[in-house]
Design an enzyme around this catalytic site. Structure first.
Site, PDB file in Angstrom:
ATOM      1  N   LYS A   1     -12.056  -7.845   2.320  1.00  0.00           N
ATOM      2  CA  LYS A   1     -12.955  -8.499   3.278  1.00  0.00           C
ATOM      3  C   LYS A   1     -14.294  -8.807   2.486  1.00  0.00           C
ATOM      4  O   LYS A   1     -15.103  -9.830   2.959  1.00  0.00           O
ATOM      5  CB  LYS A   1     -13.489  -7.375   4.163  1.00  0.00           C
ATOM      6  CG  LYS A   1     -12.410  -7.089   5.093  1.00  0.00           C
ATOM      7  CD  LYS A   1     -11.827  -8.163   6.120  1.00  0.00           C
ATOM      8  CE  LYS A   1     -10.721  -7.907   6.965  1.00  0.00           C
ATOM      9  NZ  LYS A   1     -10.042  -9.049   7.621  1.00  0.00           N
TER      10      LYS A   1
ATOM     11  N   TYR B   1       0.778  -1.194  -0.232  1.00  0.00           N
ATOM     12  CA  TYR B   1      -0.018   0.154   0.051  1.00  0.00           C
ATOM     13  C   TYR B   1       0.851   1.390  -0.073  1.00  0.00           C
ATOM     14  O   TYR B   1       1.691   1.347   0.725  1.00  0.00           O
ATOM     15  CB  TYR B   1      -1.052   0.153   1.163  1.00  0.00           C
ATOM     16  CG  TYR B   1      -1.738  -1.122   1.561  1.00  0.00           C
ATOM     17  CD1 TYR B   1      -3.021  -1.226   0.927  1.00  0.00           C
ATOM     18  CD2 TYR B   1      -1.574  -2.136   2.532  1.00  0.00           C
ATOM     19  CE1 TYR B   1      -3.937  -2.177   1.104  1.00  0.00           C
ATOM     20  CE2 TYR B   1      -2.385  -3.234   2.660  1.00  0.00           C
ATOM     21  CZ  TYR B   1      -3.545  -3.167   2.263  1.00  0.00           C
ATOM     22  OH  TYR B   1      -4.633  -4.282   2.288  1.00  0.00           O
TER      23      TYR B   1
HETATM   24  P1  RFL Z   1     -20.957 -11.683  -6.835  1.00  0.00           P
HETATM   25  O1  RFL Z   1     -19.794 -12.278  -6.659  1.00  0.00           O
HETATM   26  O2  RFL Z   1     -21.067 -10.423  -7.067  1.00  0.00           O
HETATM   27  O3  RFL Z   1     -22.089 -12.655  -7.206  1.00  0.00           O
HETATM   28  C1  RFL Z   1     -23.336 -12.439  -7.425  1.00  0.00           C
HETATM   29  C2  RFL Z   1     -23.764 -13.198  -8.759  1.00  0.00           C
HETATM   30  O4  RFL Z   1     -25.336 -12.672  -8.940  1.00  0.00           O
HETATM   31  C3  RFL Z   1     -25.572 -12.756 -10.371  1.00  0.00           C
HETATM   32  N1  RFL Z   1     -26.720 -11.720 -10.376  1.00  0.00           N
HETATM   33  C4  RFL Z   1     -27.910 -12.385 -11.006  1.00  0.00           C
HETATM   34  N2  RFL Z   1     -28.109 -13.819 -11.220  1.00  0.00           N
HETATM   35  C5  RFL Z   1     -29.497 -13.838 -11.490  1.00  0.00           C
HETATM   36  N3  RFL Z   1     -30.446 -13.176 -11.835  1.00  0.00           N
HETATM   37  C6  RFL Z   1     -30.255 -11.785 -11.397  1.00  0.00           C
HETATM   38  N4  RFL Z   1     -31.350 -10.833 -11.502  1.00  0.00           N
HETATM   39  C7  RFL Z   1     -28.798 -11.351 -10.957  1.00  0.00           C
HETATM   40  N5  RFL Z   1     -28.383 -10.126 -10.431  1.00  0.00           N
HETATM   41  C8  RFL Z   1     -26.961 -10.502 -10.185  1.00  0.00           C
HETATM   42  C9  RFL Z   1     -24.258 -11.845 -10.866  1.00  0.00           C
HETATM   43  O5  RFL Z   1     -24.002 -12.057 -12.252  1.00  0.00           O
HETATM   44  C10 RFL Z   1     -23.106 -12.620 -10.116  1.00  0.00           C
HETATM   45  O6  RFL Z   1     -22.639 -14.032 -10.578  1.00  0.00           O
HETATM   46  O7  RFL Z   1     -21.343 -11.707  -4.981  1.00  0.00           O
HETATM   47  P2  RFL Z   1     -21.053 -12.373  -3.856  1.00  0.00           P
HETATM   48  O8  RFL Z   1     -21.190 -13.806  -4.311  1.00  0.00           O
HETATM   49  O9  RFL Z   1     -21.779 -11.892  -2.630  1.00  0.00           O
HETATM   50  O10 RFL Z   1     -19.440 -12.182  -3.602  1.00  0.00           O
HETATM   51  C11 RFL Z   1     -19.014 -11.196  -3.268  1.00  0.00           C
HETATM   52  C12 RFL Z   1     -17.640 -10.821  -3.993  1.00  0.00           C
HETATM   53  O11 RFL Z   1     -17.648 -11.113  -5.242  1.00  0.00           O
HETATM   54  C13 RFL Z   1     -17.329  -9.173  -3.718  1.00  0.00           C
HETATM   55  O12 RFL Z   1     -17.343  -8.904  -2.405  1.00  0.00           O
HETATM   56  C14 RFL Z   1     -15.960  -8.990  -4.207  1.00  0.00           C
HETATM   57  O13 RFL Z   1     -15.485  -9.602  -5.293  1.00  0.00           O
HETATM   58  C15 RFL Z   1     -15.588  -7.218  -4.171  1.00  0.00           C
HETATM   59  N6  RFL Z   1     -14.435  -7.063  -5.273  1.00  0.00           N
HETATM   60  C16 RFL Z   1     -13.305  -7.161  -4.633  1.00  0.00           C
HETATM   61  N7  RFL Z   1     -12.992  -7.393  -3.149  1.00  0.00           N
HETATM   62  C17 RFL Z   1     -11.787  -7.456  -2.858  1.00  0.00           C
HETATM   63  O14 RFL Z   1     -11.537  -7.916  -1.659  1.00  0.00           O
HETATM   64  N8  RFL Z   1     -10.904  -7.169  -3.930  1.00  0.00           N
HETATM   65  C18 RFL Z   1     -10.790  -6.900  -4.993  1.00  0.00           C
HETATM   66  O15 RFL Z   1      -9.867  -6.752  -5.729  1.00  0.00           O
HETATM   67  C19 RFL Z   1     -12.326  -6.960  -5.502  1.00  0.00           C
HETATM   68  N9  RFL Z   1     -12.291  -6.472  -6.685  1.00  0.00           N
HETATM   69  C20 RFL Z   1     -14.742  -6.762  -6.313  1.00  0.00           C
HETATM   70  C21 RFL Z   1     -13.580  -6.406  -7.147  1.00  0.00           C
HETATM   71  C22 RFL Z   1     -16.113  -6.473  -6.922  1.00  0.00           C
HETATM   72  C23 RFL Z   1     -16.204  -6.038  -8.246  1.00  0.00           C
HETATM   73  N10 RFL Z   1     -17.686  -5.700  -8.683  1.00  0.00           N
HETATM   74  C24 RFL Z   1     -18.602  -6.499  -8.147  1.00  0.00           C
HETATM   75  C25 RFL Z   1     -17.824  -4.343  -9.044  1.00  0.00           C
HETATM   76  C26 RFL Z   1     -13.846  -5.821  -8.723  1.00  0.00           C
HETATM   77  C27 RFL Z   1     -15.065  -5.812  -8.877  1.00  0.00           C
HETATM   78  C28 RFL Z   1     -15.157  -5.137 -10.554  1.00  0.00           C
END
Ligand code: RFL
Length: 412
Positions: A292, A200
């Protein structure tokens, strides 16, 4: 209209929905996972990559961590760069040897989809839930194009903009949200050598961060102006700013994935309405600062699976009724940790351009994290997810809690 029936309808095949489906499916509870994206898409969607100690321990207990443990990389230190100083924080050493595992989210998603085979129908990919209906009756329904799924419970694991949150009546509960006065450019970069650890940088041009992912890919973050878009950040500008804020860097061949993350946090309370329950990003959004988001999503799914199993095995709905109340303190603790880290990593806007005072305050705070003492111990346990106050009652965890309370607060 095709009509299907199941016990638990799960919206979303992210980490939360897939962990839940695995735990329920293997215990014989019928589930249907509905995912609007294709399997190919969710299995190649790069996002988070740091798994907490307690989450890996729980996945291992459930038999869902074989590939993660074989191919992931344990990780126990991070570094802060500020005013030409490099402060290394050996948090594993301060947290009783507990470490993160570096394992990209899309690989975990791949493993969790594969693990579902043989435990019920496969997820319905490329199928969008358009509405969730009748959630206050005993038979809530998922309405998709040409298909309706009648359920006993519906779990919204469909992220912040999904159908589950849209089904909550406006009069019910609260959404507590915060918008930070900056955004983060989040960049996946092809590198000649892996980032050795999480770094960081606190810099007058803005925060920058580097997180390891695989041997050929690293994730970088750059603080940017709120509202910036990817078009404001051509590759040349990304390289210049990474070099200015974060050097030394590995050699970067290209940026296969560039997004702007709107920096906001939110928590929806309560996490249940009738027979609709929320888990993961559908219930809470966190900034990536403390890594987280994915960890909380998996912890929600594990807690909810255990509550639903008690309901289905013993007819006991107590744990299901208490699900939100049990999870919310952990969710707010993670929010508070991420927010505290953000305040440490970002300088307040200074119109006169003199950031010297704020930089030196941050350097003083960071130095305390790098030295033995209660601040460093408290940070280590919170960062690595040692289980303090959540799943374990180890002596180290008790020690960390005591250190924090003797000091009258957390690090800095
Ligand atoms: P997810 O992984 O977003 O999965 C939700 C799923 O629901 C689907 N969905 C639908 N399906 C059917 N009908 C509908 N109406 C729907 N609406 C949505 C979506 O297609 C998706 O597959 O949620 P979940 O399981 O709660 O997991 C959470 C994590 O994915 C999330 O907290 C992290 O990835 C956040 N995040 C990051 N966290 C980190 O700690 N480090 C990172 O570098 C990091 N990069 C990110 C990220 C989140 C991002 N998004 C969501 C903007 C980068 C991005 C681009």
């Amino acid at each position: 209209m095709r009509r299907l029936r199941t016990q638990v309808g799960i919206i979303g095949a992210g980490p939360a929905g897939l962990v839940l489906a695995n735990l329920l499916g293997r215990a014989g509870v019928a589930c249907r996972v509905v995912e609007r994206r294709s399997r190919e898409h969710v299995e190649h969607r790069p996002r988070a990559g740091l798994l907490e100690h307690r989450v890996v321990a729980a996945l291992r207990r459930e038999g869902l961590a074989d590939r993660l443990l074989a191919d992931g990389v344990p990780h126990g230190w991070c570094a802060f760069r500020c005013l030409g100083r490099d402060i290394r924080v050996d948090y594993a050493a301060r947290a009783g040897g507990r470490r993160h595992w570096v394992y990209p989210q899309q690989l975990l998603v791949r493993d969790l989809i594969a693990a579902l085979a043989g435990h019920g129908p496969p997820p319905m990919f490329s199928q969008t839930v358009r509405a969730v209906e009748d959630v206050t009756t005993g038979r809530p329904r998922l309405v998709c194009d040409g298909i309706e799924i009648e359920c006993e419970y519906v779990v919204g694991c469909d992220g912040f903009r999904g159908a589950a949150r849209a089904a909550l009546p406006a009069t019910r509960g609260s959404v507590f949200g915060h918008r930070y006065p900056y955004d983060w450019l989040t960049v996946l970069a092809e590198v000649d050598r892996p980032a050795e650890g999480v770094v960081y940088a606190v810099h007058p041009d803005g925060f920058a961060g580097m997180m390891p992912r695989t041997s050929r890919l690293s994730r970088f973050y750059l603080q940017c102006a709120p509202g910036d878009t990817v078009r404001d950040w051509p590759a040349r500008r990304i390289r210049e700013q990474l070099r200015a804020r974060l050097s030394p860097l590995p050699e970067i061949a290209g940026f296969p994935d560039v997004h702007v993350l709107r920096m906001r946090s939110s928590v929806t309370e309560p996490m249940r309405h009738g027979r609709l329950l929320l888990a993961g990003d559908a219930a809470h959004l966190l900034t990536p600062s403390g890594a987280k988001g994915m960890n909380l999503a998996i912890a929600d799914a594990i807690a909810l699976a255990s509550a639903l199993l008690r309901r289905y095995r013993d007819g006991d709905t107590g744990a299901l009724d208490a699900y939100g109340a049990r999870r919310l303190p952990h969710i707010w603790r993670a929010q508070e940790f991420s927010d505290r880290l953000l305040r440490l990593l970002h300088l307040p806007p200074d119109k006169a351009g003199d950031q010297g005072f704020a930089l030196r305050l941050r350097l003083a705070a960071l130095e305390r994290l790098g030295e033995p003492g209660p601040h460093a111990v408290a940070f280590a346990h919170e960062y690595v997810g040692s289980g303090a106050g959540e799943t374990e009652g180890t002596r180290e965890a008790e020690g960390a809690r005591e250190a924090v309370s003797t000091e009258g607060g957390g690090w800095p």
